[in-house]
Design a protein around this motif. Structure first.
Motif, PDB file in Angstrom:
ATOM      1  N   LEU B  82      45.990 -25.317  97.524  1.00 33.17           N
ATOM      2  CA  LEU B  82      46.620 -25.390  98.574  1.00 33.17           C
ATOM      3  C   LEU B  82      48.279 -25.960  98.379  1.00 33.17           C
ATOM      4  CD1 LEU B  82      44.139 -26.323 101.456  1.00 33.17           C
ATOM      5  CD2 LEU B  82      44.817 -23.864 100.705  1.00 33.17           C
ATOM      6  N   ARG B  83      48.055 -27.037  97.728  1.00 32.02           N
ATOM      7  CA  ARG B  83      49.470 -27.712  97.335  1.00 32.02           C
ATOM      8  C   ARG B  83      50.249 -26.507  96.501  1.00 32.02           C
ATOM      9  NH1 ARG B  83      46.414 -32.340  95.914  1.00 32.02           N
ATOM     10  NH2 ARG B  83      46.591 -31.885  93.878  1.00 32.02           N
ATOM     11  N   PHE B  85      50.366 -23.354  96.355  1.00 28.67           N
ATOM     12  CA  PHE B  85      50.886 -22.315  97.150  1.00 28.67           C
ATOM     13  C   PHE B  85      51.900 -22.681  97.963  1.00 28.67           C
ATOM     14  CE2 PHE B  85      48.546 -18.251  96.545  1.00 28.67           C
ATOM     15  CZ  PHE B  85      47.696 -18.773  95.534  1.00 28.67           C
ATOM     16  N   GLU B  86      51.789 -24.085  98.535  1.00 27.30           N
ATOM     17  CA  GLU B  86      52.933 -24.517  99.584  1.00 27.30           C
ATOM     18  C   GLU B  86      54.285 -24.737  98.501  1.00 27.30           C
ATOM     19  OE1 GLU B  86      51.025 -28.367 100.905  1.00 27.30           O
ATOM     20  OE2 GLU B  86      52.077 -27.549 102.693  1.00 27.30           O
ATOM     21  N   THR B 133      39.293 -21.503 100.777  1.00 23.12           N
ATOM     22  CA  THR B 133      40.706 -21.514 100.245  1.00 23.12           C
ATOM     23  C   THR B 133      41.272 -20.204 100.597  1.00 23.12           C
ATOM     24  OG1 THR B 133      40.220 -23.091  98.644  1.00 23.12           O
ATOM     25  CG2 THR B 133      41.928 -22.013  98.134  1.00 23.12           C
ATOM     26  N   ARG B 135      40.573 -17.855 102.590  1.00 18.66           N
ATOM     27  CA  ARG B 135      40.782 -17.596 104.038  1.00 18.66           C
ATOM     28  C   ARG B 135      41.869 -18.234 104.561  1.00 18.66           C
ATOM     29  NH1 ARG B 135      36.319 -17.055 108.765  1.00 18.66           N
ATOM     30  NH2 ARG B 135      34.938 -16.381 107.476  1.00 18.66           N
ATOM     31  N   LEU B 136      42.146 -19.381 104.127  1.00 19.36           N
ATOM     32  CA  LEU B 136      43.260 -20.140 104.735  1.00 19.36           C
ATOM     33  C   LEU B 136      44.504 -19.730 104.337  1.00 19.36           C
ATOM     34  CD1 LEU B 136      44.162 -22.777 106.308  1.00 19.36           C
ATOM     35  CD2 LEU B 136      43.296 -24.315 104.492  1.00 19.36           C
ATOM     36  N   LEU B 137      44.392 -19.415 103.126  1.00 17.32           N
ATOM     37  CA  LEU B 137      45.660 -18.995 102.427  1.00 17.32           C
ATOM     38  C   LEU B 137      46.198 -17.521 103.104  1.00 17.32           C
ATOM     39  CD1 LEU B 137      45.462 -19.832  98.417  1.00 17.32           C
ATOM     40  CD2 LEU B 137      46.881 -20.759 100.165  1.00 17.32           C
ATOM     41  N   VAL B 139      45.667 -16.578 106.015  1.00 17.54           N
ATOM     42  CA  VAL B 139      46.301 -16.757 107.421  1.00 17.54           C
ATOM     43  C   VAL B 139      47.616 -17.477 107.287  1.00 17.54           C
ATOM     44  CG1 VAL B 139      46.044 -17.700 109.653  1.00 17.54           C
ATOM     45  CG2 VAL B 139      43.883 -16.874 108.562  1.00 17.54           C
ATOM     46  N   TRP B 140      47.680 -18.404 106.472  1.00 20.17           N
ATOM     47  CA  TRP B 140      48.888 -19.282 106.126  1.00 20.17           C
ATOM     48  C   TRP B 140      49.977 -18.478 105.475  1.00 20.17           C
ATOM     49  CZ3 TRP B 140      51.074 -20.311 101.181  1.00 20.17           C
ATOM     50  CH2 TRP B 140      52.116 -21.504 101.367  1.00 20.17           C
ATOM     51  N   SER B 143      51.790 -16.198 108.020  1.00 17.15           N
ATOM     52  CA  SER B 143      52.577 -17.213 108.817  1.00 17.15           C
ATOM     53  C   SER B 143      53.885 -17.481 108.199  1.00 17.15           C
ATOM     54  CB  SER B 143      51.842 -18.296 109.281  1.00 17.15           C
ATOM     55  OG  SER B 143      51.925 -19.408 108.299  1.00 17.15           O
ATOM     56  N   GLN B 144      53.990 -17.508 106.976  1.00 26.26           N
ATOM     57  CA  GLN B 144      55.059 -17.659 106.178  1.00 26.26           C
ATOM     58  C   GLN B 144      55.790 -16.649 105.658  1.00 26.26           C
ATOM     59  OE1 GLN B 144      55.711 -21.391 104.293  1.00 26.26           O
ATOM     60  NE2 GLN B 144      54.963 -21.325 106.499  1.00 26.26           N
TER      61      GLN B 144
END
Lengths: 299, 299
Positions: B82-83, B85-86, B133, B135-137, B139-140, B143-144
């Motif tokens: 997650l970090r 990808f951010e 991971t 699934r969250l990526l 959606v995120w 949004s990005q």
């Protein structure tokens, strides 16, 4: 008696949970936003050393009103949460409770959201982040021998709520003699008094129930009904405008697990809960908000 | 031509993916395990600056043979992912591909795993971590405004595979004149040659398909069939022992998305793929393994 590390302790739900944990005789190590930056990995080990907690109640998350549904910070909080739980397990923690959300459910799938049968199809980044994080923590905790539950919070209201939320915003308008307009009046939600929410969380921390547990009352009320109750209690019904109903969803908790396994029953119904909140607001509660008593480390 | 940051580049699949990306004319910034510690948050910004990549192919993960299914490090890698990808999004990245796994599916639900209809009910911590991971990526990323796909890898085999994996372990025994015993021979899997796997990943990085995409051949082979093929090619069938079949599952990819949307068709079938692998092993491939050519930053 346990030592409980509570994150987000100075927040709306956190304040109530800390109070309820202390009533149960627990020592609370409360972490408020400004005290320990949970997003900083290097802060975790010192925090765990200081807290020396056997139990963890993790409430902190990005919560800017409205914005949090799609806030990219949801990803940051998901990653930070995984690190926090790792640090807690490494430090010898034995039981953890994560604040999840009814936003993890598919709101179109069922009128009554059941922990095991209602599909999880979050409509928002917030819901997806909570769902992914809780699902991962559930599997991981079991592999670690850590006892874990996720509390799926429905719709808390009560003293210390943010001014822009439903009950305070209507009450403030009506108390000031201004008209208050309600949109989406037909939406039915499971509104749960924040003190009940805090007590239910404390009971969950205290027990050994694992997996997901809804925190709600089991009763749905429409937004129009909540607004009308506030107006009636304040005797200002003539100032309330309710827009014509539109298509609406019903989001109400199945409470069998909470009642039968956790052993918790709410103290407030909608009428008594809103009355308590409105009285607190009428006495200037929100305006004369004291320094948050539960902030900071304390025992 | 794009600049592609590839993590896990010195791994089994990474090596093949880096080769395939270069064949397509891309500049590759390859990150090997020892070069940049992706688990160290402070390493991410310097990495993104150096890589200056528009595309990200994230293959790095905990992969100790056998142990990774339940390795607590899965949580660490989820948080680190997650970090990563951010940091990639902050640095201006435009398209990302995450290596997911067929372990994200419910293996009992369907003989052919379909990206949209087959339930996700991972049986392992590894599968749960990859599922959460990805699934969250998904959606995120949306949004990005970041284009994102997750590649659900089935069962890669081929040169440079670990010695203890199915094909090399049998081939080594048979080449040494030792008996090789196969357990779980009735399990049917979608075995995909690692070069096809790498090419499919490169095609996926290159395109704009979003969401989950299976990386497999669409054909299932039993473990007994794979072992028998190795033995036949080596002319050592008399050394192969196959234990009596037990209850078994079938894990085969639906490949419509890969074929029709990504436009990729595998080059190898089971016979030709195992032949190529066994010849490479017979020539001492694994024994005389060179320093990994794709390790380290290079273009």
């Amino acid at each position: 008696m346990a030592r409980v590390l509570v994150t987000g302790a100075s927040g709306f739900v956190g304040r109530a949970a800390v109070g309820a944990l202390r009533l149960r005789g627990h020592e609370v190590h409360a972490v408020a936003r400004l005290e320990a930056d949970l997003l900083d990995p290097s802060a975790l080990e010192p925090l765990m050393r200081t807290a020396a907690a056997s139990h963890l109640l993790h409430l902190a998350w990005t919560t800017a009103h409205g914005a949090f549904w799609s806030d990219p910070a949801n990803l940051t909080w998901s990653a930070a949460t995984l690190r926090l739980f790792e640090a807690f397990a490494r430090a010898g923690g034995v039981r953890s409770v994560l604040a999840g959300s009814c936003a993890q459910y598919d709101w179109d799938a069922a009128d009554r959201a059941d922990e095991t049968t209602t599909p999880r199809r979050p409509a928002t980044l917030y819901g997806a982040a909570k769902e992914s994080t809780s699902r991962l923590l559930t599997v991981w905790s079991s592999s670690q021998g850590l006892s874990h539950a996720t509390a799926l919070l429905f719709f808390p209201y009560g003293p210390y709520d943010k001014d822009e939320r439903l009950v305070p915003s209507i009450a403030h308008d009506l108390l000031a003699g201004r008209a208050a307009t309600v949109r989406n009046g037909a939406e039915v939600r499971d509104f749960v008094h924040v003190d009940d929410c805090g007590s239910a969380l404390a009971a969950l921390v205290d027990g050994d129930v694992e997996g997901d547990v809804n925190i709600g009352t089991g009763h749905g009320s429409s937004i129009a009904e909540v607004a009308a109750t506030v107006a009636r209690i304040l005797g200002r019904e003539e100032l309330l405008r309710i827009d014509p109903p539109r298509a609406a969803t019903t989001v109400v908790a199945a409470v069998e697990r909470l009642r039968d396994e956790v052993g918790f029953v709410p103290r407030y119904d909608l009428e008594s809960g809103i009355r308590q909140t409105v009285e607190w607001l009428s006495e200037g509660g929100a305006g004369s908000r004291p320094a948050t008593p539960s902030a900071g480390a304390s025992r």
